[in-house]
Design an enzyme around this catalytic site. Structure first.
Site, PDB file in Angstrom:
ATOM      1  N   HIS A 153     -10.451   3.408  -5.951  1.00 39.28           N
ATOM      2  CA  HIS A 153     -10.393   4.347  -4.833  1.00 39.28           C
ATOM      3  C   HIS A 153     -11.613   5.246  -4.850  1.00 39.28           C
ATOM      4  O   HIS A 153     -12.004   5.764  -5.897  1.00 39.28           O
ATOM      5  CB  HIS A 153      -9.121   5.192  -4.902  1.00 39.28           C
ATOM      6  N   HIS A 177      -6.738  13.808   1.750  1.00 38.82           N
ATOM      7  CA  HIS A 177      -7.864  13.712   0.815  1.00 38.82           C
ATOM      8  C   HIS A 177      -8.357  15.069   0.330  1.00 38.82           C
ATOM      9  O   HIS A 177      -9.473  15.188  -0.165  1.00 38.82           O
ATOM     10  CB  HIS A 177      -8.982  12.872   1.435  1.00 38.82           C
ATOM     11  N   HIS A 179       0.856  -1.194   0.000  1.00 41.88           N
ATOM     12  CA  HIS A 179       0.000   0.000   0.000  1.00 41.88           C
ATOM     13  C   HIS A 179       0.891   1.242   0.000  1.00 41.88           C
ATOM     14  O   HIS A 179       0.970   1.984   0.971  1.00 41.88           O
ATOM     15  CB  HIS A 179      -0.932   0.002   1.211  1.00 41.88           C
TER      16      HIS A 179
END
Length: 569
Positions: A221, A322, A136
């Protein structure tokens, strides 16, 4: 008459043997040696007046005649399959023997031949593991690679193009152009690498294009839109082209709930990232997907393990990663919905039960690339302290727990991503990606890292000193990280379709490229010591997590091992 020495003297000279126990660093984890492949009184050891000398432990055998390139002597192997003392032989960058090294002309039971062309690495008193695998990775900056290597990680898989806004949030290398550039960049990085294309599309053409361009997998995602249609299309392409799909599900439940995602997956193999949910995923109950037989569930290290600081640090991390605005109430609500003490606490226990199977970093996107192995064994320590010995263990050792946790960062990510024939364990035939640890520094600071049979990283003192040990001693890159030695020491993973399309030649790649394989045939049952399938449920009001009807909860840790005692912070 044979000469007898005390067990302590033997351990100090040749390393621990069968029945000896070792504490790992400053944890409460105790390892016990299960078997010793060396021969008492006939051990090999290098040094002045020692055994590996011409006509003694070193034979006349040439390399062509079967002598190994390197022998690691008397190392204590910790792997998913066992905890054993052995010599390890390396040849052509691969592991060729685990057993008894020496000179077969004068010694019995030799399975690893030492010759004039053999180098020696002293493994006495050291623990040897396979190089860690982190699946990841946000490839935000190339400096991550050195940090990962310094922690004992030798394989990195993920996506990104550098510090682009998309990469800061998602592990996707979108499109053939960017995949090509990242494959070319990999040529100068001394670890194994693989790149995920962007999996968010409702039709197959653009996904197939990325796989043919050299992607080793596809990543769905939520920031790109993980809808049921995108999930179905991505998995359909993956099934056709034999690559893994990784998923970060829909926190906001805009396109459906966790049940809708499970329905869209249709029983097909999928690797679920940060399956607890703080890293992203259906709120509040994505965690229950770990009970599905086709799901390969992983954690990322910001929630490993649950501590008194875990909740507090998450909100700001999430807002930055984000691209959220603290002035917008909806953005803040989105972030807060992902951070739940109940599910993070349950995650600790699900790892201890073997229901969560993999741990990775989420590098620079909430996670820390240099702490995958550290956080894994901090979790193991916390669970021993809070839950006691596992049923498979005893009051003498934590061997089963240690095998379970080492599997989470070695063999299981390798199996999940179709690279376990090459890396992920200390087994003959595999690439010699190996990490030597002093027991007092296990999990926090490797002593030496071998990459493809050559030393790539080591603790090293002042280069101007008369010997290697004067301070300052710290981890530094070694010769396998430089020049033309780098390429043959490392692998680049991609799809079989890309290999057939001759991407290696088109991009001018010099590294060995290997196709991932059997990614669509694995289920959770294939994951070593981490294949539990509890019946999961989450209370939608309290967020309490239940496995087979039992409430999963634990207290946050106030203090952890492998922390400030080892770090000048």
């Amino acid at each position: 008459m044979p000469y007898r020495i005390s067990r302590q003297a033997y351990a100090e000279t040749y390393g621990p043997t069968t029945g000896d126990r070792i504490r790992l660093a400053d944890t409460e984890l105790i390892l016990e040696v299960e078997k010793d492949f060396t021969t008492y009184g006939d051990e090999v050891k290098f040094g002045g007046g020692k055994v590996i000398r011409d006509g003694m432990g070193q034979s006349q055998t040439s390399r062509a005649g079967g002598a190994v390139d390197t022998v690691i002597t008397n190392a204590l192997i910790l792997d998913w399959w066992g905890i054993v003392k052995a010599d390890i032989g390396l040849k052509d960058g691969r592991i060729v023997g685990i057993g008894k090294a020496g000179n077969p002309d004068i010694q019995e039971g030799v399975t690893i031949v030492i010759g004039p062309g053999t180098e020696a690495i002293a493994g006495e008193g050291h623990i040897l593991t396979a190089g860690g695998i982190d699946t990841h990775i946000h490839f935000i900056c190339p400096q991550q690679i050195e940090t990962a290597l310094a922690s004992g990680v030798t394989t990195l898989m993920g996506g990104g193009t550098g510090p682009a806004t998309g990469t800061n949030a998602t592990t996707c290398t979108p499109g053939a152009f960017h995949i090509g550039r990242m494959l070319q960049a990999a040529e100068g990085l001394p670890v194994n690498l693989g790149f995920f294309g962007k999996g968010n599309a409702s039709t197959p053409e653009a996904l197939e294009e990325q796989v043919r361009a050299g992607a080793c997998g596809l990543k769905l995602h939520e920031d790109w839109g993980t809808t049921p249609a995108a999930i179905d299309a991505c998995l359909s392409v993956a099934d056709q082209m034999d690559v893994q799909v990784c998923i970060h599900t829909d926190t906001l439940n805009e396109a459906g709930f966790v049940e809708d995602t499970i329905a869209a997956i249709k029983g097909r193999t999928i690797h679920t990232f940060h399956t607890e949910g703080a890293g992203g995923g259906h709120a509040p109950d994505i965690i229950k997907i770990c009970g599905e037989a086709n799901v390969l569930p992983s954690s990322t290290n910001p929630t490993r393990p649950y501590t008194r600081n875990t909740l507090e640090e998450h909100l700001d991390m999430l807002m930055v990663c984000h691209h959220l605005d603290p002035k917008i109430p909806e953005d803040v609500a989105f972030a807060e919905s992902r951070i739940r003490r109940e599910t993070i606490a349950a995650e600790d226990i699900l790892h201890d039960l073997g229901a969560f199977s993999i741990i990775a970093s989420d590098s620079q996107a909430m996670g820390r690339v240099g702490e995958v192995i550290t956080r894994t064994f901090q979790t193991a320590h916390k669970m021993k302290v809070q839950r006691g010995a596992l049923p498979e263990d005893s009051s003498r050792n934590d061997n089963h727990r240690l095998k379970r946790y080492i599997a989470k960062v070695t063999i299981n990510p390798a199996i999940a991503h179709g690279i376990s024939s090459q890396v992920g364990s200390v087994e003959t035939g595999k690439l010699a990606d190996l990490v030597l640890w002093k027991p007092g520094f296990f999990g926090i600071r490797p002593q030496l890292v071998v990459k493809g049979g050559s030393i790539v990283w080591a603790q090293m003192g002042d280069a101007n000193a008369s010997i290697p040990t004067p301070g300052p001693v710290h981890g530094r890159p070694m010769f396998a990280a430089f020049g033309k030695a780098l390429a043959p020491s490392c692998l680049t993973f991609m799809s079989d379709a890309a290999m057939n399309d001759n991407i290696q030649s088109k991009l001018g790649l010099k590294r060995t490229c290997i196709a991932v394989e059997n990614t669509r045939e694995v289920g959770k049952s294939a994951l070593k010591l981490n294949s539990a399938l509890p019946n999961m449920s989450v209370d939608p009001q309290t967020y309490e997590v239940f496995a087979d009807g039992e409430l999963l909860t634990c207290e946050p840790a106030e203090v952890l091992p492998l922390a400030q005692r080892y770090l000048l912070l």
